[in-house]
Design an enzyme around this catalytic site. Structure first.
Site, PDB file in Angstrom:
ATOM      1  N   LYS A  94      -1.369   1.052  -4.902  1.00 40.02           N
ATOM      2  CA  LYS A  94      -0.808   1.033  -6.332  1.00 40.02           C
ATOM      3  C   LYS A  94      -1.648   1.704  -7.364  1.00 40.02           C
ATOM      4  O   LYS A  94      -1.199   2.357  -8.322  1.00 40.02           O
ATOM      5  CB  LYS A  94      -0.458  -0.262  -6.582  1.00 40.02           C
ATOM      6  CG  LYS A  94       0.529  -0.873  -5.554  1.00 40.02           C
ATOM      7  CD  LYS A  94       2.004  -0.515  -5.963  1.00 40.02           C
ATOM      8  CE  LYS A  94       3.242  -0.905  -5.053  1.00 40.02           C
ATOM      9  NZ  LYS A  94       3.027  -1.874  -4.355  1.00 40.02           N
ATOM     10  N   GLU A 116       6.968  -3.125 -14.328  1.00 45.77           N
ATOM     11  CA  GLU A 116       7.676  -4.248 -13.314  1.00 45.77           C
ATOM     12  C   GLU A 116       6.937  -4.561 -12.138  1.00 45.77           C
ATOM     13  O   GLU A 116       6.185  -3.684 -11.613  1.00 45.77           O
ATOM     14  CB  GLU A 116       9.197  -3.700 -12.900  1.00 45.77           C
ATOM     15  CG  GLU A 116       9.112  -2.834 -11.715  1.00 45.77           C
ATOM     16  CD  GLU A 116       8.333  -1.343 -11.882  1.00 45.77           C
ATOM     17  OE1 GLU A 116       8.197  -1.244 -12.935  1.00 45.77           O
ATOM     18  OE2 GLU A 116       7.781  -1.023 -10.645  1.00 45.77           O
ATOM     19  N   SER A 383      -1.852   0.332   3.871  1.00 47.88           N
ATOM     20  CA  SER A 383      -1.285   0.583   2.437  1.00 47.88           C
ATOM     21  C   SER A 383      -2.034  -0.745   1.627  1.00 47.88           C
ATOM     22  O   SER A 383      -2.425  -0.502   0.617  1.00 47.88           O
ATOM     23  CB  SER A 383       0.138   0.429   2.087  1.00 47.88           C
ATOM     24  OG  SER A 383       0.774  -0.764   2.486  1.00 47.88           O
TER      25      SER A 383
HETATM   26  C1  PLP Z   1       3.863  -2.372  -3.136  1.00 49.33           C
HETATM   27  C2  PLP Z   1       3.176  -2.144  -1.906  1.00 49.33           C
HETATM   28  C3  PLP Z   1       4.070  -1.448  -0.706  1.00 49.33           C
HETATM   29  C4  PLP Z   1       5.472  -0.841  -0.958  1.00 49.33           C
HETATM   30  O1  PLP Z   1       5.542   0.070  -2.280  1.00 49.33           O
HETATM   31  P1  PLP Z   1       5.910   1.574  -1.527  1.00 49.33           P
HETATM   32  O2  PLP Z   1       6.239   1.998  -2.770  1.00 49.33           O
HETATM   33  O3  PLP Z   1       6.669   1.534  -0.482  1.00 49.33           O
HETATM   34  O4  PLP Z   1       4.469   2.052  -0.948  1.00 49.33           O
HETATM   35  C5  PLP Z   1       3.384  -1.454   0.375  1.00 49.33           C
HETATM   36  N1  PLP Z   1       2.359  -1.844   0.865  1.00 49.33           N
HETATM   37  C6  PLP Z   1       1.492  -2.693  -0.191  1.00 49.33           C
HETATM   38  C7  PLP Z   1       0.123  -3.183  -0.023  1.00 49.33           C
HETATM   39  C8  PLP Z   1       2.096  -2.666  -1.291  1.00 49.33           C
HETATM   40  O5  PLP Z   1       1.534  -3.196  -2.375  1.00 49.33           O
END
Ligand code: PLP
Length: 399
Positions: A94, A116, A383
């Site tokens: 993020k 948000e 992620s």
């Molecule tokens: C917010 C988040 C997601 C999902 O958001 P995307 O916009 O689909 O990437 C996925 N993995 C993590 C660790 C997140 O914090």
């Protein structure tokens, strides 16, 4: 193999029939000003240099591409490589986007930032960059999410942000997003709205994608350097879709030889409560864009469910809807219990506790690896890290 020529969105923000700007008149100027500034900034060497410097020294980029040898061995078959976005400052991808947008806010002379958040990861990333740039920060968050994600609420406060509880609707991310858009309409002059995924009205889906594309750009270079060739399969989880498009974007020209798969949350199963908008949704408009949405027969948006708060959104970025229609990316889904199983397996074989969101992608890799030849290469976008999910994990795994 012929290269895919892909170019989207058009100048109006359309990804095929998806995307666009479905906004009230009071937001038209805001969106237009933002687009103008972004188009200037993205080709400005000074802006690029500042962003790249911070991504390197503050976020910790490039993040490693790691060969998960024990996990691969255990499964037998393809070699699994992990793109370690979990090692980014604040614990997820993020921050790549929050940093890009806060630099735009600075350029535009804005003094007040709103955002948000669902799981709180985007709220924390935004509060972080606002602390860094001395900007007032207000984060809208559903009351239900405030309850589920207490440690992230505390983090935002510690970083100097104000967390505003939203009690409308299901009291989750969808309602927090609606409230943030309302705030932006009421305070258009001094406010910059930092959107956390590839959702919302044009130019957000394009702009957030561009800021996250650093993930795939690095991966493409790293996989060739470290594994000696291009991957066969690239996997990412899909909530709004920002980490997935960030990973996929630079691989799109190769989409005929590299299989790209996005994994949504199947929650309790596709016949029960889930968040699989691309698999089960119908076309509709939410938060300013045309996309696939979970909705009832009257077009009312349905409540999404996933064990991971970050995938718990009833819509999905318009570009993913378009890529699905073009057949360049395939979308599938993983259930809550499969994600937990993958998280547990990764922790015990590699010593990596990933986010519940990322575990959805890991599970799909575990499913595919055994049926692929040993020489094949799978890349999974990890992620985020699992610290924020320890409460849920402790409960679900009886720790
Ligand atoms: C917010 C988040 C997601 C999902 O958001 P995307 O916009 O689909 O990437 C996925 N993995 C993590 C660790 C997140 O914090």
């Amino acid at each position: 193999m012929t290269k895919v020529v892909y170019s989207a969105p058009d100048e109006f923000g359309h990804f095929g029939t998806f995307g666009g700007k479905f906004i009230p008149e009071t937001l038209v100027k805001n969106a237009a000003d933002l687009e103008k500034e972004y188009l200037k900034a993205k080709d400005d060497p000074e802006f690029i240099k500042t962003l790249e410097g911070l991504l390197r020294d503050y976020v910790g980029r490039p993040t490693p591409l790691y060969h998960a040898a024990r996990l691969s061995e255990k499964l037998g078959g393809a070699a699994i490589w992990l793109k370690r976005e979990d090692l980014c400052h604040t614990g997820a991808h993020k921050i790549n986007n929050a940093l890009g947008q806060v630099l735009l806010a600075k350029r535009m002379g804005k003094k007040r930032v709103i955002a948000e958040t669902g799981a709180g990861q985007h709220g924390v990333a935004t509060a972080t960059v606002c602390a860094l740039f001395d900007l007032q920060c207000i984060v809208y968050m559903g009351e239900e999410d405030i309850r589920r994600q207490a440690p992230n609420v505390a983090r935002m406060k510690l970083l100097g942000a104000e967390v505003r509880p939203v009690s409308a609707g299901t009291r989750t991310l969808k309602d927090a997003t609606s409230e943030a858009i309302r705030d932006w309409m009421n305070n258009p002059e001094e406010t910059f709205y930092i959107v956390g995924s590839v959702i919302g009205m044009h130019p957000y889906p394009m702009m957030v994608r561009d800021f996250q594309a650093v993930i795939g750009r690095e991966t493409r270079r790293q996989v060739v350097e470290q594994a000696g060739r291009m991957p066969d399969l690239v996997i990412a989880c899909v909530g709004g879709g920002s980490n997935a498009i960030g990973m996929f974007f630079d691989f799109l020209p190769d989409a005929r030889s590299v299989e790209l798969v996005g994994v949504e949350a199947a929650g309790e199963g596709l016949e029960g409560k889930h968040a699989a908008s691309l698999t089960k949704g119908e076309i509709g408009v939410l938060h300013g864009a045309m996309m696939k949405l979970l909705q009832d027969q009257y077009g009312q948006v349905l409540e999404a469910h996933s064990i991971s708060a970050g995938l718990d959104y009833p819509g999905v970025g318009p570009e993913h809807c378009y890529l699905q229609r073009l057949g360049l990316v395939t979308y599938t889904s993983t259930t809550d219990s499969e994600a937990l199983f993958a998280l547990d397996t990764l922790a015990k074989t590699e010593g990596i506790i990933c986010a519940l969101e990322s575990a959805h992608a890991v599970h799909y890799a575990m499913k595919r690896a055994p049926e692929m030849p040993k020489e094949s290469i799978i890349v999974v976008n990890l992620s985020g890290r699992g610290d924020k999910d320890m409460g849920t994990i402790m409960q679900e795994l009886n720790l």
